[in-house]
Design a protein around this motif. Structure first.
Motif, short mmCIF file in Angstrom:
data_model
loop_
_atom_site.label_atom_id
_atom_site.label_comp_id
_atom_site.label_asym_id
_atom_site.label_seq_id
_atom_site.Cartn_x
_atom_site.Cartn_y
_atom_site.Cartn_z
N CYS A 1 0.86 -1.27 0.11
CA CYS A 1 -0.15 0.06 0.16
C CYS A 1 0.91 1.35 -0.07
O CYS A 1 1.80 1.54 0.82
CB CYS A 1 -0.99 -0.14 1.18
SG CYS A 1 -2.17 1.57 1.32
N CYS B 1 -5.16 0.83 2.38
CA CYS B 1 -6.28 2.03 2.04
C CYS B 1 -7.32 1.39 1.06
O CYS B 1 -8.21 1.76 1.31
CB CYS B 1 -5.61 3.18 1.63
SG CYS B 1 -5.13 3.24 -0.22
N GLY B 2 -6.92 0.36 0.44
CA GLY B 2 -7.92 -0.08 -0.61
C GLY B 2 -8.06 0.78 -1.83
O GLY B 2 -8.80 0.24 -2.54
N CYS C 1 -5.53 2.97 -3.12
CA CYS C 1 -4.35 3.36 -4.01
C CYS C 1 -3.84 2.44 -5.22
O CYS C 1 -4.69 1.46 -5.17
CB CYS C 1 -2.92 3.37 -3.00
SG CYS C 1 -2.38 1.85 -2.51
N CYS D 1 -2.84 -0.97 -3.74
CA CYS D 1 -4.14 -1.95 -3.27
C CYS D 1 -4.90 -2.47 -4.31
O CYS D 1 -5.22 -3.66 -4.47
CB CYS D 1 -4.86 -1.01 -2.26
SG CYS D 1 -3.99 -0.81 -0.75
ZN LIG Z 1 -3.36 1.37 -0.47
#
Ligand SMILES: [Zn+2]
Length: 343
Positions: free
Chosen positions: A56, A66-67, A69, A72
């Motif tokens: 990440c 973070c889900g 970027c 991710c």
């Molecule tokens: Zn991320």
């Protein structure tokens, strides 16, 4: 492939996630992790979460992964250049030696980002003997800057030599209430998740992927057929053949649930006797359930579930099981004779 977002909380994974977080922060992350998670509770998801946590690129003061970027998103899409995945190929149930060899060669190459290289092996307990041996060599002489994440529902199927070289990361099983409240938060309201989990078992992530109406229909059809079997009115050969071709896993789970419910009812009446009137499901049929035969059928269905992933003849397993159930309800003549004798 769509995967659950990295930021979805799953309370039963929190401890494992916290332990990875601590290891990364204190620079104590080993070169191999073994995620031990029952099927359907998110072991695979956790492996991707770990890879995303490593790659990440969110600012350090923000929660990672973070889900959102690019790193991710690439991990979750299976497209990150430094993250490889090994799983059984579509037509195979096994992970084969060529796949592991390729992975090991890949791990020896320098990473694109100049950081770690991560390899996910799932389910690791599906590696055949040769594949496991090939992986063992890499575990014995790990390439610096690499992280292997193995996911297994049954780590005991892995050679002890592999297990002993991995840092163990156990995932606890979610409770029924936990699974229900989590599912209620994930999907549209109005679904009877309790009924879905009754067939699937405590597999909340699998539950999200099934059609609840189909599960309910399968449960109903199974119950009707089993009642017919007790009455002696079911053709075990024909039914076993049909059931073996479709949804075998779900079918076996539905059969096990149904038999377990009957055994519970028997125990709820104090147990003890070897027979039980079957009136609630077989009104006016004068059929009694032979408890011993019922327990034999329960053993049979559990054995069938264990053998589900093996090349054993599934139709034959089911057929034997249905015969056992027919035997469990096959006391009609004797019961009638006894009742006549009582008059
Ligand atoms: Zn991320």
């Amino acid at each position: 492939m769509t995967r659950l977002a990295l930021t979805v909380p799953m309370p039963w994974l929190a401890e494992a996630q916290a332990s990875v977080e601590r290891a990364i922060r204190s620079d104590h992350l080993g070169h191999a992790l073994l995620v031990h998670a029952a099927a359907g509770v998110g072991g695979d998801w956790l492996a991707f979460w770990i890879a995303a946590r490593v790659f990440c690129s969110a600012p350090a003061d923000q929660p990672r992964p973070c889900g959102a970027c690019i790193d991710c998103r690439r991990v979750m899409a299976g497209e990150h250049p430094d993250c490889s995945l090994v799983a059984p190929e579509e037509t195979s149930k096994e992970i084969k030696i060529d796949q592991v060899r390729e992975l090991c060669q890949d791990l020896r190459l320098t990473s694109h980002g100049g950081r770690l290289k991560v390899a996910l092996v799932m389910p690791a307990d599906r590696m055949n003997r040769f594949a496991a041996n090939a992986l063992l060599k890499t575990l014995e002489e790990p390439t610096p800057g690499t992280l292997l994440v193995l996911v297994a529902a049954q780590p005991s199927r892995l050679p002890a030599t592999i297990r002993s070289r991995c840092q163990s990361l156990p995932v606890r099983a979610p409770s029924l209430e936990e699974s229900l409240s989590w599912l209620a938060g994930q999907a549209a309201p109005g679904v009877d998740w309790r009924a879905v989990l009754a067939v699937l078992g405590l597999r909340p992530l699998d539950a999200l992927g099934v059609d609840p109406a189909r599960i309910a229909a399968l449960q109903r059809e199974t119950a009707e057929a089993l009642v017919q079997a007790l009455r002696g009115g079911l053709d075990p050969v024909h039914t076993a053949d049909r059931w073996s071709r479709e949804d075998l896993g779900l079918r076996l789970a539905a059969i096990e649930n149904w038999i377990t419910d009957r055994v519970r009812e028997w125990a709820g009446r104090g147990g003890g006797s070897t027979e039980m009137r079957a009136d609630p499901y077989l009104p006016e049929s004068h059929v009694t359930l032979n408890i011993r035969a019922l327990f034999e059928a329960l053993d049979g269905v559990r054995e069938a579930r264990r053998l589900e992933d093996t090349p054993v003849n599934k139709a034959l397993l089911l057929e034997r099981l249905l015969w056992r159930l027919t035997a469990a309800g096959g006391n009609r003549a004797r019961t009638q004779a006894r009742e006549q004798g009582n008059r």
